[in-house]
Scaffold this motif. Structure first.
Motif, short mmCIF file in Angstrom:
data_model
loop_
_atom_site.label_atom_id
_atom_site.label_comp_id
_atom_site.label_asym_id
_atom_site.label_seq_id
_atom_site.Cartn_x
_atom_site.Cartn_y
_atom_site.Cartn_z
N LEU A 81 0.84 -1.40 -0.19
CA LEU A 81 0.44 -0.01 -0.10
C LEU A 81 1.38 1.11 -0.19
N LEU A 82 0.34 2.13 -1.20
CA LEU A 82 1.73 2.91 -1.34
C LEU A 82 0.85 4.58 -0.49
N LYS A 83 0.98 5.02 0.40
CA LYS A 83 0.05 6.50 1.07
C LYS A 83 1.16 7.39 0.10
N ILE A 84 0.01 8.21 -0.52
CA ILE A 84 1.41 9.53 -1.21
C ILE A 84 0.65 10.51 -0.79
N ASN A 85 1.47 11.62 -0.40
CA ASN A 85 1.09 12.66 -0.89
C ASN A 85 2.16 13.72 -0.76
N SER A 86 2.60 14.15 -2.27
CA SER A 86 3.69 14.11 -2.65
C SER A 86 3.47 15.41 -4.27
N PRO A 87 3.87 16.57 -4.13
CA PRO A 87 3.56 17.44 -5.55
C PRO A 87 4.39 16.94 -6.45
N GLY A 88 5.07 15.76 -6.13
CA GLY A 88 5.54 15.67 -7.54
C GLY A 88 7.46 15.54 -7.29
N GLY A 89 7.96 15.77 -8.29
CA GLY A 89 9.57 16.24 -8.18
C GLY A 89 10.77 16.02 -9.05
N GLY A 90 11.53 14.95 -9.53
CA GLY A 90 12.64 15.08 -10.73
C GLY A 90 12.15 13.89 -11.90
N VAL A 91 12.43 14.77 -12.68
CA VAL A 91 11.26 13.43 -13.69
C VAL A 91 12.59 12.02 -13.89
N THR A 92 13.42 12.31 -13.67
CA THR A 92 13.96 10.70 -13.59
C THR A 92 14.07 9.89 -12.15
N THR A 93 13.32 10.38 -11.14
CA THR A 93 13.67 9.91 -9.90
C THR A 93 11.97 9.01 -9.79
N SER A 94 10.50 10.02 -10.00
CA SER A 94 9.72 9.43 -11.20
C SER A 94 9.61 8.20 -11.62
N ASP A 95 10.01 8.46 -12.66
CA ASP A 95 10.20 7.30 -14.08
C ASP A 95 10.92 6.33 -13.10
N ILE A 96 11.92 6.00 -12.82
CA ILE A 96 12.62 5.03 -12.28
C ILE A 96 11.82 4.45 -11.33
N LEU A 97 11.15 5.42 -9.55
CA LEU A 97 9.99 4.53 -9.10
C LEU A 97 9.25 3.79 -10.11
N TYR A 98 8.48 4.17 -10.68
CA TYR A 98 7.08 4.24 -11.70
C TYR A 98 7.87 2.48 -12.10
N HIS A 99 9.00 2.32 -13.01
CA HIS A 99 9.18 1.43 -13.60
C HIS A 99 9.39 0.27 -12.41
N GLU A 100 10.35 0.20 -11.78
CA GLU A 100 10.57 -0.21 -10.34
C GLU A 100 8.98 -1.23 -9.94
N LEU A 101 8.41 -0.55 -9.72
CA LEU A 101 6.94 -0.67 -9.00
C LEU A 101 6.32 -1.64 -10.08
N MET A 102 6.29 -1.52 -11.15
CA MET A 102 5.96 -2.26 -12.38
C MET A 102 7.11 -3.53 -12.65
N ALA A 103 7.79 -3.47 -12.36
CA ALA A 103 8.78 -4.64 -12.46
C ALA A 103 8.02 -5.80 -11.19
N PHE A 104 8.33 -4.80 -9.56
CA PHE A 104 8.23 -5.34 -8.77
C PHE A 104 6.50 -6.55 -9.18
N LYS A 105 6.00 -6.39 -9.93
CA LYS A 105 4.64 -6.58 -9.49
C LYS A 105 4.83 -7.86 -10.58
N LYS A 106 5.30 -7.79 -11.83
CA LYS A 106 5.50 -8.55 -12.57
C LYS A 106 6.70 -9.36 -11.78
N ARG A 107 7.54 -9.29 -10.90
CA ARG A 107 8.59 -10.36 -10.81
C ARG A 107 7.68 -11.14 -9.34
N THR A 108 6.99 -10.34 -8.47
CA THR A 108 6.53 -11.38 -7.82
C THR A 108 4.70 -11.02 -7.48
N GLY A 109 4.04 -11.06 -8.47
CA GLY A 109 2.89 -10.89 -8.38
C GLY A 109 2.05 -10.39 -7.40
N LYS A 110 2.26 -9.71 -6.96
CA LYS A 110 1.69 -9.17 -5.43
C LYS A 110 1.15 -7.62 -6.15
#
Length: 213
Positions: free
Chosen positions: A95-124
């Motif tokens: 569960l991600l509890k988010i309170n953020s106005p955003g931030g760095g383009v690269t960091t946001s992009d890395i986080l998005y793809h890490e979350l997608m890869a996590f779901k693909k690897r684990t099925g969670k």
């Protein structure tokens, strides 16, 4: 209004706990300490867990310097917790509890793809709860979730990239300041506030912003 938001947050966590038969946990990392687990909500006899990850403030890869030393950046902290969730079979949902106005383009992009890869690897599954503000990069990483809950008062949206550059040529002329520039290429000083922007400058900057979006 704040109490209502807290109540809804707890409702979502409890709902996930009941649906998955899990306890809701939070893990607090530090560079010089092992990950620590704190039980927030639990159901009698629960064997599984819901991992709560707080994403607060500007999305950045900058570590935080405090009185007692350095602590992980937001990117490091989230990735550390995802790795633990991947290895820990008892963690069924994130569960991600988010309170953020955003931030760095690269960091946001890395986080998005890490979350997608996590779901693909684990099925969670990944759930997102948007709090006061979940905009720009915060909205972007939310798109990796299987389910999103936003409060009626949540400010969200504003997806995109923005660059703001000052142009102070007229001001420098008025106060008698002259700036000389020596460069190796015609576009090397694009974005400099000390000369007028040309149509080529505008096209180059817009192209860069478009590529990041």
């Amino acid at each position: 209004m704040r109490n209502l938001g807290v109540l809804k947050a707890m409702t979502l966590m409890i709902g996930l706990t009941v649906l998955s038969g899990c306890a809701t946990i939070k893990i607090g990392p530090n560079y010089d300490e092992p990950l620590k687990q704190q039980v927030i909500e639990s159901k009698p006899g629960a064997t599984g867990k819901v991992l709560l990850i707080n994403i607060q403030g500007v999305i950045s890869d900058q570590q935080h310097e405090g009185f007692f030393g350095a602590s992980p950046s937001l990117l490091d902290r989230v990735m550390m917790q995802l790795k633990l969730a991947e290895k820990n079979k008892s963690i069924k949902t994130v569960l991600l509890k988010i309170n953020s106005p955003g931030g760095g383009v690269t960091t946001s992009d890395i986080l998005y793809h890490e979350l997608m890869a996590f779901k693909k690897r684990t099925g969670k599954k990944i759930y997102v709860q948007m709090m006061d503000v979940t905009a720009s990069g915060g909205y972007y990483i939310s798109m990796a979730a299987d389910h999103i809950q936003a409060h009626p008062t949540t400010v969200t949206g504003s997806v995109g990239v923005i660059t703001i550059l000052p142009e102070i040529v007229d001001l420098t002329k008025k106060i008698g300041v002259e700036v000389k520039t020596y460069k190796t290429g015609p576009m090397k000083d694009t974005g400099s506030p000390f000369r007028k922007f040309t149509p080529a400058d505008d096209a180059e900057m817009q192209s860069m912003v478009d590529q990041m979006a």
